[in-house]
Design a protein around this motif. Structure first.
Motif, PDB file in Angstrom:
ATOM      1  N   TYR A   1      69.893  40.782   1.574  1.00 17.99           N
ATOM      2  CA  TYR A   1      71.782  39.320   0.727  1.00 17.99           C
ATOM      3  C   TYR A   1      72.170  40.178  -0.275  1.00 17.99           C
ATOM      4  CZ  TYR A   1      73.760  34.887   0.096  1.00 17.99           C
ATOM      5  OH  TYR A   1      74.761  34.644  -0.420  1.00 17.99           O
ATOM      6  N   THR A   2      71.821  40.943  -1.395  1.00 18.66           N
ATOM      7  CA  THR A   2      72.839  41.545  -1.790  1.00 18.66           C
ATOM      8  C   THR A   2      73.311  42.724  -0.846  1.00 18.66           C
ATOM      9  OG1 THR A   2      71.208  40.852  -3.524  1.00 18.66           O
ATOM     10  CG2 THR A   2      72.695  43.033  -4.665  1.00 18.66           C
ATOM     11  N   ALA A   3      73.085  43.619  -0.816  1.00 20.76           N
ATOM     12  CA  ALA A   3      73.752  44.209   0.398  1.00 20.76           C
ATOM     13  C   ALA A   3      75.228  43.760   0.761  1.00 20.76           C
ATOM     14  CB  ALA A   3      72.650  44.884   0.661  1.00 20.76           C
ATOM     15  N   LYS A   4      74.927  42.305   1.445  1.00 16.76           N
ATOM     16  CA  LYS A   4      75.188  41.847   2.010  1.00 16.76           C
ATOM     17  C   LYS A   4      76.771  41.440   1.857  1.00 16.76           C
ATOM     18  CE  LYS A   4      73.060  41.403   6.526  1.00 16.76           C
ATOM     19  NZ  LYS A   4      73.797  42.321   7.708  1.00 16.76           N
ATOM     20  N   THR A   5      76.785  41.104   0.816  1.00 12.48           N
ATOM     21  CA  THR A   5      77.914  40.496  -0.076  1.00 12.48           C
ATOM     22  C   THR A   5      78.366  41.200  -0.428  1.00 12.48           C
ATOM     23  OG1 THR A   5      75.902  38.748  -0.706  1.00 12.48           O
ATOM     24  CG2 THR A   5      77.925  39.103  -2.412  1.00 12.48           C
ATOM     25  N   HIS A   6      78.256  43.025  -0.659  1.00 15.04           N
ATOM     26  CA  HIS A   6      78.677  43.433  -0.791  1.00 15.04           C
ATOM     27  C   HIS A   6      79.876  44.321  -0.235  1.00 15.04           C
ATOM     28  CE1 HIS A   6      79.888  46.913  -3.899  1.00 15.04           C
ATOM     29  NE2 HIS A   6      79.632  47.925  -2.611  1.00 15.04           N
ATOM     30  N   LEU A   7      78.056  44.155   1.080  1.00 15.61           N
ATOM     31  CA  LEU A   7      79.495  44.623   2.007  1.00 15.61           C
ATOM     32  C   LEU A   7      80.060  44.178   2.305  1.00 15.61           C
ATOM     33  CD1 LEU A   7      78.769  47.042   4.065  1.00 15.61           C
ATOM     34  CD2 LEU A   7      77.551  45.003   5.691  1.00 15.61           C
ATOM     35  N   VAL A   8      80.362  42.705   3.030  1.00 15.45           N
ATOM     36  CA  VAL A   8      81.608  42.039   3.325  1.00 15.45           C
ATOM     37  C   VAL A   8      83.147  41.992   2.628  1.00 15.45           C
ATOM     38  CG1 VAL A   8      81.147  39.360   2.545  1.00 15.45           C
ATOM     39  CG2 VAL A   8      82.014  40.081   4.744  1.00 15.45           C
ATOM     40  N   SER A   9      82.377  42.147   1.139  1.00 14.32           N
ATOM     41  CA  SER A   9      83.684  41.808   0.549  1.00 14.32           C
ATOM     42  C   SER A   9      84.597  43.495   0.547  1.00 14.32           C
ATOM     43  CB  SER A   9      83.721  42.021  -0.837  1.00 14.32           C
ATOM     44  OG  SER A   9      82.306  43.371  -0.998  1.00 14.32           O
ATOM     45  N   SER A  10      83.276  44.715   0.996  1.00 16.77           N
ATOM     46  CA  SER A  10      84.264  45.865   0.994  1.00 16.77           C
ATOM     47  C   SER A  10      84.866  45.968   2.598  1.00 16.77           C
ATOM     48  CB  SER A  10      82.987  47.169   0.908  1.00 16.77           C
ATOM     49  OG  SER A  10      82.675  47.071  -0.360  1.00 16.77           O
ATOM     50  N   LEU A  11      84.328  45.007   3.402  1.00 17.99           N
ATOM     51  CA  LEU A  11      84.755  45.169   4.947  1.00 17.99           C
ATOM     52  C   LEU A  11      85.909  45.084   5.595  1.00 17.99           C
ATOM     53  CD1 LEU A  11      81.676  44.418   7.052  1.00 17.99           C
ATOM     54  CD2 LEU A  11      82.405  46.807   7.193  1.00 17.99           C
ATOM     55  N   HIS A  12      86.402  44.147   4.260  1.00 19.88           N
ATOM     56  CA  HIS A  12      88.052  43.673   4.631  1.00 19.88           C
ATOM     57  C   HIS A  12      88.847  45.085   4.482  1.00 19.88           C
ATOM     58  CE1 HIS A  12      86.576  38.849   5.696  1.00 19.88           C
ATOM     59  NE2 HIS A  12      85.607  39.701   4.207  1.00 19.88           N
ATOM     60  N   THR A  13      88.898  45.483   2.894  1.00 21.06           N
ATOM     61  CA  THR A  13      89.269  46.223   2.934  1.00 21.06           C
ATOM     62  C   THR A  13      89.449  47.513   3.603  1.00 21.06           C
ATOM     63  OG1 THR A  13      89.046  46.367   0.573  1.00 21.06           O
ATOM     64  CG2 THR A  13      89.823  48.375   1.547  1.00 21.06           C
ATOM     65  N   LEU A  14      87.720  47.870   5.051  1.00 17.08           N
ATOM     66  CA  LEU A  14      87.679  48.506   5.709  1.00 17.08           C
ATOM     67  C   LEU A  14      88.808  48.506   7.176  1.00 17.08           C
ATOM     68  CD1 LEU A  14      83.946  50.645   5.639  1.00 17.08           C
ATOM     69  CD2 LEU A  14      86.211  51.652   4.899  1.00 17.08           C
ATOM     70  N   GLU A  15      88.789  47.465   7.298  1.00 15.08           N
ATOM     71  CA  GLU A  15      89.365  46.501   8.435  1.00 15.08           C
ATOM     72  C   GLU A  15      91.038  46.884   8.267  1.00 15.08           C
ATOM     73  OE1 GLU A  15      90.800  42.169  10.416  1.00 15.08           O
ATOM     74  OE2 GLU A  15      89.174  42.398   8.771  1.00 15.08           O
ATOM     75  N   GLU A  16      91.866  46.635   6.558  1.00 12.16           N
ATOM     76  CA  GLU A  16      93.194  46.915   7.051  1.00 12.16           C
ATOM     77  C   GLU A  16      93.557  48.661   6.337  1.00 12.16           C
ATOM     78  OE1 GLU A  16      93.992  46.080   2.856  1.00 12.16           O
ATOM     79  OE2 GLU A  16      93.771  43.031   3.486  1.00 12.16           O
ATOM     80  N   GLU A  17      93.044  49.278   6.085  1.00  5.86           N
ATOM     81  CA  GLU A  17      92.363  50.545   6.597  1.00  5.86           C
ATOM     82  C   GLU A  17      91.964  51.185   7.769  1.00  5.86           C
ATOM     83  OE1 GLU A  17      90.291  52.199   3.537  1.00  5.86           O
ATOM     84  OE2 GLU A  17      91.790  50.828   1.818  1.00  5.86           O
ATOM     85  N   ALA A  18      91.275  50.755   8.907  1.00  7.17           N
ATOM     86  CA  ALA A  18      90.826  51.542  10.291  1.00  7.17           C
ATOM     87  C   ALA A  18      92.212  51.798  10.634  1.00  7.17           C
ATOM     88  CB  ALA A  18      90.343  50.290  11.099  1.00  7.17           C
ATOM     89  N   HIS A  19      92.266  53.343  11.206  1.00  7.26           N
ATOM     90  CA  HIS A  19      93.514  53.169  12.374  1.00  7.26           C
ATOM     91  C   HIS A  19      93.529  53.033  13.971  1.00  7.26           C
ATOM     92  CE1 HIS A  19      96.936  56.203  13.757  1.00  7.26           C
ATOM     93  NE2 HIS A  19      95.701  57.136  13.646  1.00  7.26           N
ATOM     94  N   PHE A  20      92.071  53.106  14.096  1.00  9.09           N
ATOM     95  CA  PHE A  20      91.875  52.625  15.036  1.00  9.09           C
ATOM     96  C   PHE A  20      92.000  51.079  15.280  1.00  9.09           C
ATOM     97  CE2 PHE A  20      88.338  53.258  19.173  1.00  9.09           C
ATOM     98  CZ  PHE A  20      89.029  53.764  19.859  1.00  9.09           C
TER      99      PHE A  20
END
Length: 167
Positions: free
Chosen positions: A22-41
């Motif tokens: 649960y803790t890892a997923k909480t941290h992951l979901v907040s970081s994924l938003h940034t990755l989505e914006e930065e993804a090129h493909f």
């Protein structure tokens, strides 16, 4: 060989390891938003968006499990999973000037994280069966199935990505 494990020990072990995920997923979901914006493909962006939605559903199921067990939702630090996630995102950030390699790094680390989640949910499902709680077993199985689907999606995206790249 005689293995003694009482219901309270099993429950406490289950909750402790559910908390790590649960803790890892909480941290992951907040970081994924940034990755989505930065993804090129474009397919990677779509895959990350789908992963975010699945993680949020998984967290909802985990909260239901906490409620069913009468346990508090906790976000205790889990240095192992959090360390992997932080290291992964640091590696991705180091590739900020190289969009193609950054996307490949995203795919690489998302595969690793998804594989760990699948294994974790699979083991928690086995423990839930031993706890004889069909509802918890169902909720964990659904989380496992989501993680498995996300991992398959990432494999397809990686295949398409590598096929589209020129060498």
């Amino acid at each position: 060989m005689d293995i003694e494990l009482d219901a309270d020990q099993l429950r406490n072990f289950f909750i402790a390891h559910l908390t790590k995920i649960y803790t890892a997923k909480t941290h992951l979901v907040s970081s994924l938003h940034t990755l989505e914006e930065e993804a090129h493909f474009a397919d990677l962006k779509k895959g990350i968006r789908e992963t975010i939605n699945d993680v949020q559903k998984q967290q909802g199921r985990m909260r239901q499990i906490y409620d069913r067990l009468g346990a508090e939702v906790s976000e205790k630090s889990s240095s192992g999973m959090l360390g992997l996630i932080k290291d992964s995102f640091e590696e991705i950030r180091q590739r900020s000037g190289q969009p193609v390699l950054r996307d490949l790094a995203m795919l690489f680390y998302l595969h690793n994280i998804e594989s760990i989640e699948m294994a974790s949910f699979q083991l928690l499902q086995m423990i839930a069966v031993k706890m004889k709680d069909e509802e918890i077993t169902r909720l964990v199985r659904e989380n496992y199935e989501d993680a498995k689907t996300d991992r398959t999606l990432l494999l397809l995206i990686t295949t398409k990505y590598l096929a589209a790249s020129s060498t």
